[in-house]
Design an enzyme around this catalytic site. Structure first.
Site, PDB file in Angstrom:
ATOM      1  CB  CYS A   8      24.179  -1.052  29.132  1.00 57.00           C
ATOM      2  SG  CYS A   8      22.490  -0.428  29.131  1.00 57.00           S
ATOM      3  CG  ASP A 131      26.549   8.428  28.138  1.00 59.51           C
ATOM      4  OD1 ASP A 131      27.662   8.098  27.663  1.00 59.51           O
ATOM      5  OD2 ASP A 131      25.464   8.066  27.625  1.00 59.51           O
TER       6      ASP A 131
HETATM    7  O1  LIG Z   1      22.765   1.298  24.331  1.00 59.09           O
HETATM    8  C1  LIG Z   1      21.836   1.882  23.762  1.00 59.09           C
HETATM    9  O2  LIG Z   1      21.389   1.476  22.683  1.00 59.09           O
HETATM   10  C2  LIG Z   1      21.246   3.112  24.353  1.00 59.09           C
HETATM   11  C3  LIG Z   1      20.100   3.635  23.785  1.00 59.09           C
HETATM   12  C4  LIG Z   1      19.526   4.770  24.306  1.00 59.09           C
HETATM   13  C5  LIG Z   1      20.092   5.395  25.403  1.00 59.09           C
HETATM   14  C6  LIG Z   1      21.243   4.890  25.972  1.00 59.09           C
HETATM   15  C7  LIG Z   1      21.838   3.752  25.475  1.00 59.09           C
HETATM   16  N1  LIG Z   1      22.992   3.216  26.032  1.00 59.09           N
HETATM   17  C8  LIG Z   1      23.715   3.771  27.129  1.00 59.09           C
HETATM   18  O3  LIG Z   1      24.622   4.750  26.661  1.00 59.09           O
HETATM   19  C9  LIG Z   1      25.805   4.753  27.451  1.00 59.09           C
HETATM   20  C10 LIG Z   1      27.037   4.712  26.593  1.00 59.09           C
HETATM   21  O4  LIG Z   1      27.030   3.633  25.732  1.00 59.09           O
HETATM   22  P1  LIG Z   1      28.340   3.217  24.897  1.00 59.09           P
HETATM   23  O5  LIG Z   1      29.166   2.350  25.821  1.00 59.09           O
HETATM   24  O6  LIG Z   1      29.056   4.456  24.489  1.00 59.09           O
HETATM   25  O7  LIG Z   1      27.830   2.438  23.750  1.00 59.09           O
HETATM   26  C11 LIG Z   1      25.679   3.599  28.411  1.00 59.09           C
HETATM   27  O8  LIG Z   1      25.262   4.123  29.639  1.00 59.09           O
HETATM   28  C12 LIG Z   1      24.562   2.758  27.860  1.00 59.09           C
HETATM   29  O9  LIG Z   1      23.834   2.231  28.937  1.00 59.09           O
END
Ligand SMILES: O=C(O)c1ccccc1N[C@@H]1O[C@H](COP(=O)(O)O)[C@@H](O)[C@H]1O
Length: 212
Positions: A8, A131
């Protein structure tokens, strides 16, 4: 069966190519201006054209209104919408019906009390994303590189496919999969050299870890 990976927060061609080359099954574009990974509709539309068939293109939005979604869906060829805000189950169902795209609803987990929401959203979404809950006052509702206690969902299953997210890295992925039984995982900050900068070696290492 291999674990499917979503990379992502892709915002440039190099990051996208790294995700594709490593074998990602999903690629995500973040439409949330406060994120260091945010893309414009024009950037996402250009990147989406580079994604080979068979890899799902996911738009991540946070409490987006219809006008915002109309613009994104109208310009970017997408395979899925990821709702990462405080969208209610009713709003999830509305978005699903309005756009005719599969919807994945993210649910933040910090304690046992958060688990009931997963059941509610599993009844209306095509997939759920489990998450870590963002800390109070955090600028971002996700993408914070924080993990939750995976034992909370050990043995839990839902009637729709689900993805594990939150603080995953090449180093902890095997343990996360082992503890939760996840068959799909999502990562953003854990494969970056700096916020918003995907690191090709970390992306490859993450996919290697997913393959076991
Ligand atoms: O990645 C981002 O900036 C973000 C912004 C707003 C909402 C979600 C976001 N990311 C998502 O969050 C989870 C966990 O991310 P991480 O691997 O802990 O960095 C994942 O699903 C991203 O898609």
């Amino acid at each position: 069966m291999p674990v499917s990976v979503k990379i992502c927060g892709l915002s440039d061609k190099a990051g996208l190519e790294a995700a594709v080359a490593a074998g990602a099954r999903y690629v995500g574009f973040v439409f949330f201006p406060k994120s260091p990974r945010a893309v414009t509709v024009e950037q996402a539309a250009a990147l989406a054209l580079e994604v080979p068939m068979g890899i799902a293109k996911v738009a991540l939005v946070v409490d987006a209104d219809d006008a915002t979604l109309d613009e994104i869906v109208g310009a970017v060829p997408l395979d899925m919408l990821q709702l990462h805000g405080r969208e209610t189950p009713e709003r999830v169902a509305e978005i699903r019906a309005r756009y005719g795209l599969p919807v994945m609803k993210a649910v933040g987990v910090a304690s046992k009390a958060d688990l009931a929401a997963l059941d509610s959203y599993a009844a209306v979404a095509d997939q759920i994303l489990v998450d870590a809950k963002a800390p109070a006052g955090a600028a971002l509702p996700g993408g914070n590189g924080l993990a939750f206690d995976w034992r909370l969902i050990a043995g839990r299953r839902w009637p729709v496919p689900w993805m594990l997210a939150g603080g995953l890295t090449p180093g902890n992925l095997a343990e996360a999969i082992e503890k939760t039984g996840a068959r799909q995982v999502d990562v953003s900050s854990g494969v970056e050299s700096a916020p918003g900068a995907k690191d090709a070696a970390l992306v490859a290492a993450f996919l290697d870890a997913a393959r076991g």
